[in-house]
Write an enzyme that holds these catalytic residues in place. Structure first.
Site, PDB file in Angstrom:
ATOM      1  CB  THR A 159      43.194 -51.452 -26.986  1.00 27.87           C
ATOM      2  OG1 THR A 159      42.770 -51.529 -25.615  1.00 27.87           O
ATOM      3  CG2 THR A 159      42.799 -52.721 -27.709  1.00 27.87           C
ATOM      4  CG  ASP A 160      44.659 -49.110 -22.242  1.00 25.84           C
ATOM      5  OD1 ASP A 160      43.527 -49.026 -22.757  1.00 25.84           O
ATOM      6  OD2 ASP A 160      44.849 -49.556 -21.091  1.00 25.84           O
ATOM      7  CG  ASP A 169      48.589 -53.620 -19.458  1.00 28.33           C
ATOM      8  OD1 ASP A 169      48.562 -52.404 -19.777  1.00 28.33           O
ATOM      9  OD2 ASP A 169      47.577 -54.289 -19.233  1.00 28.33           O
ATOM     10  CB  SER A 170      49.378 -51.605 -24.309  1.00 29.03           C
ATOM     11  OG  SER A 170      48.154 -51.116 -23.831  1.00 29.03           O
ATOM     12  CB  SER A 171      49.372 -49.364 -19.059  1.00 29.98           C
ATOM     13  OG  SER A 171      47.997 -49.398 -19.373  1.00 29.98           O
ATOM     14  CB  THR A 208      43.138 -57.265 -23.534  1.00 28.26           C
ATOM     15  OG1 THR A 208      43.242 -56.241 -22.553  1.00 28.26           O
ATOM     16  CG2 THR A 208      41.849 -58.030 -23.310  1.00 28.26           C
ATOM     17  CD  GLN A 217      41.818 -29.081 -24.971  1.00 26.98           C
ATOM     18  OE1 GLN A 217      40.669 -29.320 -24.604  1.00 26.98           O
ATOM     19  NE2 GLN A 217      42.607 -28.221 -24.335  1.00 26.98           N
ATOM     20  CB  CYS A 218      38.472 -30.855 -31.811  1.00 28.05           C
ATOM     21  SG  CYS A 218      37.794 -29.381 -31.027  1.00 28.05           S
TER      22      CYS A 218
END
Length: 357
Positions: A104-105, A72-74, A28, A293-294
């Site tokens: 950022t992703d 794109d970072s994806s 981005t 997961q936390c």
């Protein structure tokens, strides 16, 4: 491989205080608004001074290098991680520090992967990006880029770099890269590090949290690892997870390791079918890495009955490691080691400050 390069000299007549190589991967940050077609298009870094005039006022040399095909970072992948590590290794003696401009992703994944690949790193590698394109009026790109450059160039009173590790800088906070997670998709404060303090905070002045920064070690010689093994997977626990899903994943041909995202302090269902599936996978040589997961806290296998069995059958505790750092650590470890015992040993201890013991 050929890369597009742009060199910027500071306008100050004083001698420069250092040199920074900025590597643009895409994302981005590097987008500008094109009026003709009413859309955002990739930024031409030949115009960098026009878009970020403050850069020319910095008192160090800056070279911009753009990947031949910014993405794109994806679409980030291990091949690009090793390419980035190789670029840094190739230019390591030419520049004092490095800044990577990144979407950022997947930024936390890239930061984690590079922390492992750049063995014996002793210079700053700071990754930054933006939530809004550089061509948008309210963009956070300018502040993130300028401050990332200043952090990369910062030296102590004896001329040594203050930062000597892979970090993420975003919205006033410098974070250890392999301790970071993207937490917000629409807030400028997008990245957090729940289990490790910020390394620096940028306000009117930049305040460094020196006790938590990896110290400079003059005897270190950089070694760039160029092998990652991506025969790994995530398995996230959720109420109602089925035997078919778990067994299908654990029976993938060639699978070497699984990051098991468990509840709370490392807990999982105690259904017999699940325990049998995990035990069978470990017996076949698949390494299971237990990660909570936390966002905050840590895995404490055996603290509760629901994690006692995992510890007994040989599931490896990830302590307080993030999921991003865990999966990339597995890729790195499996790329270096073929002996399962050696892999377990490396996964069990911090390699780059990514976990506590």
């Amino acid at each position: 491989m050929n890369y597009n390069k742009i060199h910027i000299n500071p306008i100050s007549p004083e001698p420069t205080t250092g040199s920074v190589l900025v590597i643009y991967t895409g994302g981005t940050l590097g987008m500008v608004y094109e009026r003709k077609n009413n859309q955002l298009v990739p930024f031409d870094f030949q115009q960098i001074i026009e878009k970020v005039p403050e850069i020319s006022r910095l008192d160090f040399d800056i070279t911009f290098l753009s990947l031949s095909e910014p993405i794109d970072s994806s679409n980030m992948n291990p091949e690009i991680w090793t390419e980035l590590a190789d670029i840094i290794g190739t230019h390591y003696d030419q520049y004092d520090s490095f800044v990577i401009l990144h979407g950022t992703d997947t930024m936390a994944y890239t930061a984690s992967a590079l922390s492992y690949l750049l063995e014996n790193l002793n210079k700053p590698v700071i990754i930054t990006g933006a939530q809004l394109p550089i061509g948008v009026a309210r963009s956070d790109a300018r502040e993130n880029v300028i401050t990332a450059l200043e952090l990369a160039a910062a030296k102590n009173e004896v001329g040594q770099p203050i930062i000597t590790e892979v970090c993420i800088y975003f919205n006033s906070f410098l974070l250890r890269g392999n301790r970071s997670k993207k937490k917000e998709s629409s807030d400028f404060n997008a990245f957090h590090s729940e289990n490790y303090p910020p390394l620096a905070t940028a306000g009117v002045r930049i305040e460094y949290n020196l006790p938590y920064i990896k110290p400079y070690e003059p005897e270190l010689t950089l070694n760039v690892c160029k092998t990652l093994n991506n025969q790994v997977a995530f398995l996230k626990m959720f109420p109602g997870i089925s035997a078919l899903v778990v067994e299908s994943l654990l029976n993938i041909n060639g699978l070497k390791g699984v990051v098991l995202e468990t509840y709370g302090a490392g807990n999982a269902t105690t259904e017999p079918w699940f325990l049998n599936a995990i035990s069978s996978a470990i017996e076949k040589g698949i390494i299971i890495y237990n990660v909570s997961q936390c966002d905050g806290g840590r895995v404490s296998q055996g603290q509760y009955q629901t994690s006692k069995f995992l510890k007994q059958v040989g599931v490896v505790s990830g302590s307080d490691i993030t999921a991003e750092a865990a999966i990339t650590k597995m890729m790195y470890v499996f790329g270096k080691e073929s002996d399962p015992a050696a892999c377990v040993e490396m996964l069990s201890r911090p390699l780059r400050g990514e976990m506590s013991i």
